[in-house]
Design a protein around this motif. Structure first.
Motif, PDB file in Angstrom:
ATOM      1  N   MET A   1      23.550  30.208  46.387  1.00 31.29           N
ATOM      2  CA  MET A   1      24.083  28.933  46.802  1.00 31.29           C
ATOM      3  C   MET A   1      23.019  28.160  47.557  1.00 31.29           C
ATOM      4  N   GLY A   2      23.015  26.873  47.304  1.00 34.30           N
ATOM      5  CA  GLY A   2      22.045  26.057  48.009  1.00 34.30           C
ATOM      6  C   GLY A   2      22.495  24.615  48.043  1.00 34.30           C
ATOM      7  N   TYR A   3      21.868  23.868  48.911  1.00 38.64           N
ATOM      8  CA  TYR A   3      22.183  22.453  49.053  1.00 38.64           C
ATOM      9  C   TYR A   3      21.309  21.671  48.105  1.00 38.64           C
ATOM     10  N   GLN A   4      21.910  20.724  47.435  1.00 38.88           N
ATOM     11  CA  GLN A   4      21.153  19.881  46.528  1.00 38.88           C
ATOM     12  C   GLN A   4      21.413  18.415  46.882  1.00 38.88           C
ATOM     13  N   ASP A   5      20.364  17.673  47.193  1.00 38.13           N
ATOM     14  CA  ASP A   5      20.468  16.257  47.539  1.00 38.13           C
ATOM     15  C   ASP A   5      20.505  15.443  46.255  1.00 38.13           C
ATOM     16  N   LYS A   6      21.616  14.703  46.040  1.00 38.17           N
ATOM     17  CA  LYS A   6      21.747  13.892  44.834  1.00 38.17           C
ATOM     18  C   LYS A   6      21.984  12.443  45.214  1.00 38.17           C
ATOM     19  N   GLN A   7      21.362  11.568  44.496  1.00 39.19           N
ATOM     20  CA  GLN A   7      21.538  10.140  44.701  1.00 39.19           C
ATOM     21  C   GLN A   7      22.707   9.644  43.852  1.00 39.19           C
ATOM     22  N   CYS A   8      23.434   8.644  44.371  1.00 32.99           N
ATOM     23  CA  CYS A   8      24.458   7.976  43.569  1.00 32.99           C
ATOM     24  C   CYS A   8      23.753   7.213  42.462  1.00 32.99           C
ATOM     25  N   GLU A   9      24.345   7.207  41.300  1.00 32.49           N
ATOM     26  CA  GLU A   9      23.738   6.486  40.194  1.00 32.49           C
ATOM     27  C   GLU A   9      24.069   5.009  40.294  1.00 32.49           C
ATOM     28  N   GLU A  10      23.048   4.167  40.184  1.00 29.27           N
ATOM     29  CA  GLU A  10      23.211   2.725  40.309  1.00 29.27           C
ATOM     30  C   GLU A  10      24.174   2.152  39.275  1.00 29.27           C
ATOM     31  N   ARG A  11      24.288   2.759  38.119  1.00 27.21           N
ATOM     32  CA  ARG A  11      25.135   2.186  37.079  1.00 27.21           C
ATOM     33  C   ARG A  11      26.599   2.160  37.474  1.00 27.21           C
ATOM     34  N   ASP A  12      26.996   2.963  38.435  1.00 26.17           N
ATOM     35  CA  ASP A  12      28.387   3.005  38.882  1.00 26.17           C
ATOM     36  C   ASP A  12      28.663   2.034  40.028  1.00 26.17           C
ATOM     37  N   VAL A  13      27.636   1.419  40.576  1.00 24.49           N
ATOM     38  CA  VAL A  13      27.793   0.554  41.738  1.00 24.49           C
ATOM     39  C   VAL A  13      28.124  -0.871  41.297  1.00 24.49           C
ATOM     40  N   VAL A  14      29.168  -1.428  41.918  1.00 22.26           N
ATOM     41  CA  VAL A  14      29.499  -2.841  41.728  1.00 22.26           C
ATOM     42  C   VAL A  14      29.493  -3.453  43.120  1.00 22.26           C
ATOM     43  N   ALA A  15      28.530  -4.329  43.387  1.00 20.64           N
ATOM     44  CA  ALA A  15      28.413  -4.953  44.710  1.00 20.64           C
ATOM     45  C   ALA A  15      27.635  -6.252  44.582  1.00 20.64           C
ATOM     46  N   PHE A  16      28.024  -7.230  45.430  1.00 25.83           N
ATOM     47  CA  PHE A  16      27.281  -8.482  45.454  1.00 25.83           C
ATOM     48  C   PHE A  16      27.340  -9.079  46.853  1.00 25.83           C
ATOM     49  N   HIS A  17      26.357  -9.920  47.140  1.00 27.55           N
ATOM     50  CA  HIS A  17      26.334 -10.711  48.364  1.00 27.55           C
ATOM     51  C   HIS A  17      25.639 -12.025  48.037  1.00 27.55           C
ATOM     52  N   ALA A  18      26.272 -13.119  48.456  1.00 23.23           N
ATOM     53  CA  ALA A  18      25.689 -14.442  48.193  1.00 23.23           C
ATOM     54  C   ALA A  18      25.949 -15.368  49.376  1.00 23.23           C
ATOM     55  N   ARG A  19      25.058 -16.341  49.555  1.00 23.82           N
ATOM     56  CA  ARG A  19      25.192 -17.358  50.602  1.00 23.82           C
ATOM     57  C   ARG A  19      25.228 -18.736  49.945  1.00 23.82           C
ATOM     58  N   LEU A  20      25.714 -19.705  50.687  1.00 24.29           N
ATOM     59  CA  LEU A  20      25.643 -21.072  50.182  1.00 24.29           C
ATOM     60  C   LEU A  20      24.172 -21.454  50.054  1.00 24.29           C
ATOM     61  N   SER A  21      23.828 -22.147  48.991  1.00 24.62           N
ATOM     62  CA  SER A  21      22.442 -22.572  48.807  1.00 24.62           C
ATOM     63  C   SER A  21      22.189 -23.949  49.410  1.00 24.62           C
ATOM     64  N   LYS A  22      23.286 -24.653  49.760  1.00 29.04           N
ATOM     65  CA  LYS A  22      23.183 -25.943  50.443  1.00 29.04           C
ATOM     66  C   LYS A  22      24.508 -26.203  51.152  1.00 29.04           C
ATOM     67  N   ASP A  23      24.505 -27.119  52.112  1.00 33.08           N
ATOM     68  CA  ASP A  23      25.753 -27.484  52.784  1.00 33.08           C
ATOM     69  C   ASP A  23      26.774 -27.949  51.754  1.00 33.08           C
ATOM     70  N   GLN A  24      28.017 -27.585  51.976  1.00 36.90           N
ATOM     71  CA  GLN A  24      29.121 -28.052  51.134  1.00 36.90           C
ATOM     72  C   GLN A  24      29.864 -29.120  51.921  1.00 36.90           C
ATOM     73  N   LYS A  25      29.869 -30.351  51.416  1.00 34.98           N
ATOM     74  CA  LYS A  25      30.460 -31.472  52.148  1.00 34.98           C
ATOM     75  C   LYS A  25      31.568 -32.131  51.352  1.00 34.98           C
ATOM     76  N   ASN A  26      32.653 -32.460  52.066  1.00 38.11           N
ATOM     77  CA  ASN A  26      33.754 -33.248  51.521  1.00 38.11           C
ATOM     78  C   ASN A  26      34.279 -32.735  50.179  1.00 38.11           C
TER      79      ASN A  26
END
Length: 140
Positions: free
Chosen positions: A1-26
């Motif tokens: 028995m041993g410990y094995q370090d495994k990375q999560c596969e990127e293909r299963d990740v759904v994530a986003f982050h976005a900012r306004l690209s300019k002021d939104q007025k009226n």
């Protein structure tokens, strides 16, 4: 028995982050708030041109959005899924002082593949400040 370090596969990740690209007025009632500056979009599910997130697969998703406004301005929003309101966020810079105001909201949704989420103006859309206003989400 041993410990094995495994990375999560990127293909299963759904994530986003976005900012306004300019002021939104009226903006008008039910206008989509388009967060055009994308800093993360792993599954390409968020469209920075339309402001819409389309679920690439079924599951539970968490969304958070923050709106910043300047003194004297209001900006109210609602998160909708398939055009149905789910949650709201109100920022009111008219209530006194010379303070910049922010408001945030978080919602967790059970989504089907191809369900669409977006942030719409709800009532007042006087001023949302670019770079200080953001929209993000991820699949749980």
């Amino acid at each position: 028995m041993g410990y094995q370090d495994k990375q999560c596969e990127e293909r299963d990740v759904v994530a986003f982050h976005a900012r306004l690209s300019k002021d939104q007025k009226n903006l008008k009632e039910k206008d989509i708030v388009v967060f055009g500056t994308v800093t993360l979009n792993t599954a390409k599910a968020y469209n920075p041109t339309t402001g819409k997130f389309t679920a690439p697969n079924k599951g539970h998703y968490s969304f958070t959005w923050t709106i910043a406004s300047s003194p004297g301005a209001r900006f109210s929003t609602q998160l909708v899924i398939n055009s149905k309101p789910v949650s709201y966020c109100h920022v009111d810079g008219k209530t006194g002082g010379n303070n910049y105001e922010t408001g945030s909201s978080t919602v967790i949704l059970k989504m089907e593949k191809n369900d669409v989420v977006s942030i719409l103006v709800y009532g007042a859309g006087e001023l949302a400040l670019w770079d200080w206003s953001s929209f993000s989400g991820f699949k749980l």
